[in-house]
Design a protein around this motif. Structure first.
Motif, PDB file in Angstrom:
ATOM      1  N   THR A   7      84.166  28.324  57.057  1.00 35.28           N
ATOM      2  CA  THR A   7      84.149  29.757  56.736  1.00 35.28           C
ATOM      3  C   THR A   7      85.531  30.113  56.215  1.00 35.28           C
ATOM      4  O   THR A   7      86.548  29.693  56.784  1.00 35.28           O
ATOM      5  CB  THR A   7      83.835  30.574  58.003  1.00 35.28           C
ATOM      6  OG1 THR A   7      82.523  30.214  58.430  1.00 35.28           O
ATOM      7  CG2 THR A   7      83.890  32.069  57.743  1.00 35.28           C
ATOM      8  N   VAL A   8      85.553  30.860  55.108  1.00 33.69           N
ATOM      9  CA  VAL A   8      86.828  31.244  54.520  1.00 33.69           C
ATOM     10  C   VAL A   8      86.915  32.772  54.507  1.00 33.69           C
ATOM     11  O   VAL A   8      85.981  33.444  54.068  1.00 33.69           O
ATOM     12  CB  VAL A   8      86.948  30.698  53.069  1.00 33.69           C
ATOM     13  CG1 VAL A   8      88.258  31.143  52.436  1.00 33.69           C
ATOM     14  CG2 VAL A   8      86.840  29.183  53.046  1.00 33.69           C
ATOM     15  N   LEU A   9      88.039  33.300  55.023  1.00 34.42           N
ATOM     16  CA  LEU A   9      88.247  34.751  54.976  1.00 34.42           C
ATOM     17  C   LEU A   9      89.236  35.045  53.853  1.00 34.42           C
ATOM     18  O   LEU A   9      90.321  34.457  53.809  1.00 34.42           O
ATOM     19  CB  LEU A   9      88.836  35.266  56.292  1.00 34.42           C
ATOM     20  CG  LEU A   9      88.123  34.874  57.599  1.00 34.42           C
ATOM     21  CD1 LEU A   9      88.840  35.516  58.783  1.00 34.42           C
ATOM     22  CD2 LEU A   9      86.660  35.299  57.558  1.00 34.42           C
ATOM     23  N   GLY A  10      88.834  35.903  52.937  1.00 35.24           N
ATOM     24  CA  GLY A  10      89.730  36.307  51.866  1.00 35.24           C
ATOM     25  C   GLY A  10      90.294  37.671  52.204  1.00 35.24           C
ATOM     26  O   GLY A  10      89.540  38.619  52.397  1.00 35.24           O
ATOM     27  N   LEU A  11      91.622  37.752  52.308  1.00 33.62           N
ATOM     28  CA  LEU A  11      92.249  39.037  52.656  1.00 33.62           C
ATOM     29  C   LEU A  11      92.622  39.761  51.376  1.00 33.62           C
ATOM     30  O   LEU A  11      93.354  39.224  50.539  1.00 33.62           O
ATOM     31  CB  LEU A  11      93.499  38.801  53.507  1.00 33.62           C
ATOM     32  CG  LEU A  11      93.295  38.546  55.003  1.00 33.62           C
ATOM     33  CD1 LEU A  11      92.288  37.456  55.280  1.00 33.62           C
ATOM     34  CD2 LEU A  11      94.620  38.251  55.678  1.00 33.62           C
ATOM     35  N   ILE A  12      92.106  40.971  51.207  1.00 31.94           N
ATOM     36  CA  ILE A  12      92.343  41.709  49.971  1.00 31.94           C
ATOM     37  C   ILE A  12      93.146  42.970  50.263  1.00 31.94           C
ATOM     38  O   ILE A  12      92.801  43.745  51.147  1.00 31.94           O
ATOM     39  CB  ILE A  12      91.007  42.086  49.301  1.00 31.94           C
ATOM     40  CG1 ILE A  12      90.170  40.812  49.055  1.00 31.94           C
ATOM     41  CG2 ILE A  12      91.236  42.816  47.984  1.00 31.94           C
ATOM     42  CD1 ILE A  12      88.735  41.083  48.707  1.00 31.94           C
ATOM     43  N   GLY A  13      94.216  43.143  49.513  1.00 28.69           N
ATOM     44  CA  GLY A  13      95.090  44.300  49.716  1.00 28.69           C
ATOM     45  C   GLY A  13      96.524  43.815  49.757  1.00 28.69           C
ATOM     46  O   GLY A  13      96.824  42.687  49.339  1.00 28.69           O
ATOM     47  N   ASP A  14      97.418  44.640  50.255  1.00 29.78           N
ATOM     48  CA  ASP A  14      98.830  44.256  50.317  1.00 29.78           C
ATOM     49  C   ASP A  14      99.061  43.377  51.542  1.00 29.78           C
ATOM     50  O   ASP A  14      99.141  43.858  52.674  1.00 29.78           O
ATOM     51  CB  ASP A  14      99.698  45.520  50.381  1.00 29.78           C
ATOM     52  CG  ASP A  14     101.179  45.179  50.444  1.00 29.78           C
ATOM     53  OD1 ASP A  14     101.525  43.983  50.252  1.00 29.78           O
ATOM     54  OD2 ASP A  14     101.986  46.086  50.705  1.00 29.78           O
ATOM     55  N   THR A  15      99.149  42.079  51.298  1.00 29.97           N
ATOM     56  CA  THR A  15      99.288  41.132  52.425  1.00 29.97           C
ATOM     57  C   THR A  15     100.758  40.757  52.684  1.00 29.97           C
ATOM     58  O   THR A  15     101.030  39.879  53.496  1.00 29.97           O
ATOM     59  CB  THR A  15      98.485  39.837  52.143  1.00 29.97           C
ATOM     60  OG1 THR A  15      98.946  39.291  50.908  1.00 29.97           O
ATOM     61  CG2 THR A  15      96.999  40.088  52.073  1.00 29.97           C
ATOM     62  N   THR A  16     101.669  41.447  51.994  1.00 31.48           N
ATOM     63  CA  THR A  16     103.076  41.047  52.118  1.00 31.48           C
ATOM     64  C   THR A  16     103.599  41.167  53.552  1.00 31.48           C
ATOM     65  O   THR A  16     104.478  40.420  53.961  1.00 31.48           O
ATOM     66  CB  THR A  16     103.977  41.894  51.183  1.00 31.48           C
ATOM     67  OG1 THR A  16     103.625  43.271  51.377  1.00 31.48           O
ATOM     68  CG2 THR A  16     103.799  41.525  49.735  1.00 31.48           C
ATOM     69  N   LYS A  17     103.024  42.116  54.307  1.00 31.01           N
ATOM     70  CA  LYS A  17     103.548  42.312  55.669  1.00 31.01           C
ATOM     71  C   LYS A  17     102.723  41.574  56.736  1.00 31.01           C
ATOM     72  O   LYS A  17     102.965  41.719  57.932  1.00 31.01           O
ATOM     73  CB  LYS A  17     103.610  43.806  55.986  1.00 31.01           C
ATOM     74  CG  LYS A  17     104.646  44.493  55.107  1.00 31.01           C
ATOM     75  CD  LYS A  17     104.828  45.956  55.464  1.00 31.01           C
ATOM     76  CE  LYS A  17     105.775  46.611  54.499  1.00 31.01           C
ATOM     77  NZ  LYS A  17     105.217  46.697  53.114  1.00 31.01           N
ATOM     78  N   VAL A  18     101.749  40.766  56.266  1.00 34.85           N
ATOM     79  CA  VAL A  18     100.914  40.055  57.238  1.00 34.85           C
ATOM     80  C   VAL A  18     101.677  38.825  57.742  1.00 34.85           C
ATOM     81  O   VAL A  18     102.263  38.077  56.954  1.00 34.85           O
ATOM     82  CB  VAL A  18      99.572  39.615  56.590  1.00 34.85           C
ATOM     83  CG1 VAL A  18      98.757  38.785  57.562  1.00 34.85           C
ATOM     84  CG2 VAL A  18      98.789  40.838  56.135  1.00 34.85           C
TER      85      VAL A  18
END
Ligand code: PEP
Ligand code: MN
Length: 337
Positions: free
Chosen positions: A37-48
């Motif tokens: 399973t792959v989760l694609g994170l969409i949005g500003d991920t710079t602070k993740v």
């Protein structure tokens, strides 16, 4: 950013992780494959905090991705997307040939061509009702009555139909069309792309005349970001300095696009070359480089076609080409059904 989940993890734990990511203000695209399973994170991920996610027991790996296209990115969704139009599938090994005239001209014309291309093995009927022409003095298409004739041809042959939309205001007229085509000239008509993202209908997205592969995929991203994942890409030649052919078929785009995205990609050798005699060799080359289908212009009387006669195959030439495509499909591991 993508997060690959280890095999056979508890759904509850995966859902908790998704909930937590969403609480950071990000959207999550979940792609469940056979083995992972792959989760694609969409949005500003710079602070993740990547390390924090990587430290979780259920997580296999975390990667940042550079490409601006997310939903259509193969990294998000490693397995091929299969676009299924009433059992007629594109992608994931399924290969279809779409054929028909450039423009719908009359009932007799579209029905005769539909029957001929079906007999030769085409599985989807093409025909333009609204035509985007370079000159305002050229035939502009039959409009709504052309759509009616396509519906009639579908009734007679049972073939799904594809036709081009040129204006967002026509969207209601297209509700019974099986695949909506976005032509090269509208590839960056972003309002049209957004609207097609909102509806649940397969879209054929042609590459723009001077579009880079990234721009083309960003246009697909517009449609997919709106919630419509049923997208088939179509390479139809790009403009180069070479005037001998109408456009230059970018064959290398096919393996590149198949690497970058999970969406199926087909080739239009007719608009790419502008010359009917080049359509057979370019079709075979396209199958050879791994496309998921072809869209070919066929006319029963090319000398009198209202548009694109010079690039249209006669039905018998099309049947002959189909006979050459089939053995090649076996070699590249593609099948129609
Ligand atoms: C067409 O398919 O008839 C057409 C106009 O194609 P393109 O948008 O690729 O020029
Ligand atoms: Mn045409």
């Amino acid at each position: 950013m993508i997060v690959v989940i280890k095999n056979n993890q508890e759904e509850k734990q995966v859902n908790n992780l998704i909930k937590w990511i969403k609480s950071l203000g990000l959207a999550v695209n979940v792609s469940k494959g056979e083995s992972s399973t792959v989760l694609g994170l969409i949005g500003d991920t710079t602070k993740v905090d990547m390390e924090l996610i990587a430290s979780l027991d259920i997580v296999e790996t975390v990667k940042r991705i550079q490409e601006p296209f997310k939903n259509v990115n193969r990294k998000f969704h490693p397995q091929d997307t299969v676009v299924d139009i009433n059992g007629c599938k594109f992608g994931g090994g399924f290969f279809q040939v779409i054929a028909g005239p450039c423009s719908v001209e009359s009932e007799e014309q579209i029905i005769a061509i539909a029957k001929a291309v079906k007999a030769a093995g085409a599985t989807v009927l093409r025909g333009g009702a609204f035509k985007p022409r370079s000159s305002p003095y050229s035939f502009q298409g039959m409009g709504g009555s052309g759509l009616e004739l396509l519906f009639k041809a579908r009734e007679v042959t049972g073939m799904p139909i594809i036709t081009e939309i040129v204006d967002v205001r026509h969207i209601d007229l297209f509700k019974d069309v099986d695949i909506i085509q976005i032509g090269a000239r509208n590839m960056q008509n972003f309002e049209l792309l957004k609207e097609l993202g909102r509806i649940r209908k397969p879209v054929l997205l042609k590459r723009g005349l001077a579009a880079t592969i990234e721009e083309w995929l960003m246009s697909a991203e517009y449609i997919m970001a709106g919630g419509n994942a049923e997208i088939i890409l179509c390479e139809r030649g790009i403009r180069t300095y070479e005037p001998f052919t109408r456009n230059t078929l970018d064959l290398s785009a096919i393996p590149v696009v198949r690497e970058l995205t999970h969406l199926p990609v087909i080739v239009d050798p007719s608009h790419a070359s502008g010359l009917s005699r080049l359509v057979p060799p370019l079709s075979l080359a396209s199958v050879g480089v791994g496309c998921d289908g072809l869209i070919i212009e066929v006319h029963n009387d090319p000398m009198h076609a209202k548009s694109d006669g010079a690039q249209s195959l006669k039905p018998e030439q099309f049947a002959d080409l189909m006979g050459k495509i089939r053995p090649l499909m076996d070699i590249v591991g593609k099948h129609t059904f």
